[in-house]
Enzyme design. Structure first.
Site: not given
Length: 479
Positions: A212-213, A207, A385, A285, A209
């Site tokens: 569910v997160g 799911g 980034e 990253c 973020g």
């Protein structure tokens, strides 16, 4: 779940040792970044699904936390064997769901993921969970139920980097993989089932973020949350987790410098640096995307970088000759294109690449391998980034300025130093504010701790340091 399923509709979650169909739930489309076509749907989990998974993990923790080391070693061994056996299925899934070239998926995504399991087995065989000195016993005990949130850019690799140490420690798990690259996670859940993980020890709820997160981060029965993702996502998780004072381990964004001292091997090092920055289409990253070079060597570096970029084969990830596939999803593609436009608007000099797709590619989220030079520290392309195949070359006057430029970032995940003098390289490395520093492109190892300073996160993954994030420390006096 058929182990040969690499795409298609899959509306199931893995909870308490069995698959649960959520066909009635809202669904999330999975898009192939090469064809830009929907290749399937997965279920969007709810807070109810999270409650079920956490309750299963809590029940299982009572027994699994007391399991013998040999039992956990044996479980990790079975997981490793199944991952090796199904390596090609994972490689194909990763190529389809996030566009990694099949050769790179086979050579990096899958074997590096396996290395995390192998490393935890090696750590577990020698780790001392109990030590006694001067009447004080120090016990290392599993922290509890762990929520693990993994990203779309290295989907299997980041799953094993979290699951393997959690299992080694004796913790139980609720995994929320990225909904943008879910198929490798579904295959991994089947591996856990087939490896004989006791019911409730490993659970998967897919799911978003936001749903569910967030539910996992705030859940009172979750003892720890480990997230790999953007700094923005890490902040939201930490804020939600603070209410229940759970441990938060974050591996977040980066803007890593690659510092070339004037005695570096430019002929070899520049090409290696560019390819490292653009590995996985720049979607790492820790990618060394800021190349800091002496101003006197700028023209040479530009020429070397342009030659290296020209050697990258961008195309169909299913083709074994492809070395760079598409960006993994539409939102990230738009972000990368916007950042390339920003670099041009702010006056960075384009060495190669630029906006739009490479010639001959009319579809897919493809980005031209792009190099900017004469980039100054105030430009967005030097500070933010990008998460795409974009390298910025930044000239410096002397070593002191180079160190200052390298550290002039809100991030601190990784850094690199190139020098022909080992002592000089070590002195420079000691001054860099980053959780991992690479000198002259060393071999990767799953035992070196990985994590960031500043806004790149907190905590460490990999090896013994990764294991210890999943352990509490208990002191027993008068032992």
């Amino acid at each position: 779940m058929a182990v040969n399923n690499r795409s298609g509709d899959d509306s199931r979650f893995y909870i308490d040792g069995r698959w649960h169909d959520r066909a009635h739930a809202a669904s999330i489309a999975v898009v192939n970044p090469y064809s830009e076509e929907i290749i399937g749907h997965v279920a969007a989990g709810s807070s109810i699904d999270v409650d079920l998974a956490v309750a299963a993990a809590r029940r299982a923790f009572e027994t699994f936390s007391r399991s013998a080391l040999d039992e956990r070693l044996a479980l990790l061994g079975r997981i490793l064997a199944l991952l090796e056996e199904r390596a090609e299925l994972f490689a194909q899934a990763i190529a389809a769901e996030m566009g990694a070239p099949i050769g790179f998926a086979r050579a990096a995504h899958v074997p590096f993921a396996l290395a995390h399991v192998r490393a935890q087995m090696e750590v577990l065989q020698r780790y001392r969970f109990l030590s006694v000195e001067d009447g004080i016993a120090i016990a290392k005990e599993p922290i509890g139920v762990c929520a693990l949130i993994t990203p779309w850019n290295w989907p299997l690799y980041q799953i094993t980097a979290k699951v393997a140490p959690a299992i080694a420690a004796g913790c139980t798990i609720v995994l929320k993989p990225s909904e943008l690259s879910p198929y490798s996670a579904q295959l991994f859940a089947q591996v856990m089932h087939d490896a004989g993980a006791p019911p409730g020890v490993f659970n998967l709820v897919g799911g978003t973020g936001e749903v569910v997160g967030a539910a996992l981060a705030a859940h009172p029965d979750v003892d720890m949350i480990s997230i790999t993702g953007s700094t923005r996502a890490g902040v939201l998780v930490a804020q939600a987790a603070a209410v229940t004072v759970k441990r938060v381990v974050q591996e977040l964004g980066g803007k890593s410098p690659n510092l070339f001292l004037d005695d570096a091997d430019f002929e070899q090092g520049v090409a290696k640096g560019l390819l490292a920055g653009m590995r996985n289409a720049g979607q790492s990253c820790s990618a060394p995307t800021r190349m800091l070079v002496p101003a006197s060597r700028l023209a040479q570096v530009e020429a070397l970088a342009a030659t290296a970029a020209a050697g990258i084969t961008v195309g169909d990830p299913r083709d074994e000759k492809t070395s760079m596939g598409p960006i993994a999803n539409a939102a990230q593609y738009a972000r990368v294109q916007a950042m390339i436009a920003s670099g041009m608007e702010e006056g960075a000099r384009l060495v190669c690449g630029g906006p739009g797709r490479p010639a001959g590619l009319a579809q897919g989220y493809f980005v031209r391998p792009t190099v900017f030079s004469d980039v100054t520290p105030d430009m967005r392309v030097a500070r933010e980034e990008i998460f795409g195949p974009v390298l910025v070359i930044m000239p410096y006057r002397d070593e002191a300025e180079a160190i200052a430029m390298a550290n002039d970032t809100v991030y601190g995940l990784s850094a690199s130093v190139q020098s022909g003098d080992p002592e000089r390289a070590r002195r420079a490395a000691a001054q860099l504010r980053a959780g991992q520093v690479h000198i002259n492109y060393p071999a990767w190892t799953s035992h070196a701790p990985f994590g960031g300073y500043k806004r790149s996160g907190n905590g460490r993954e990999y090896g013994v340091h990764g294991l210890e994030e999943y352990l509490e420390t208990k002191a027993v006096l008068g032992y």
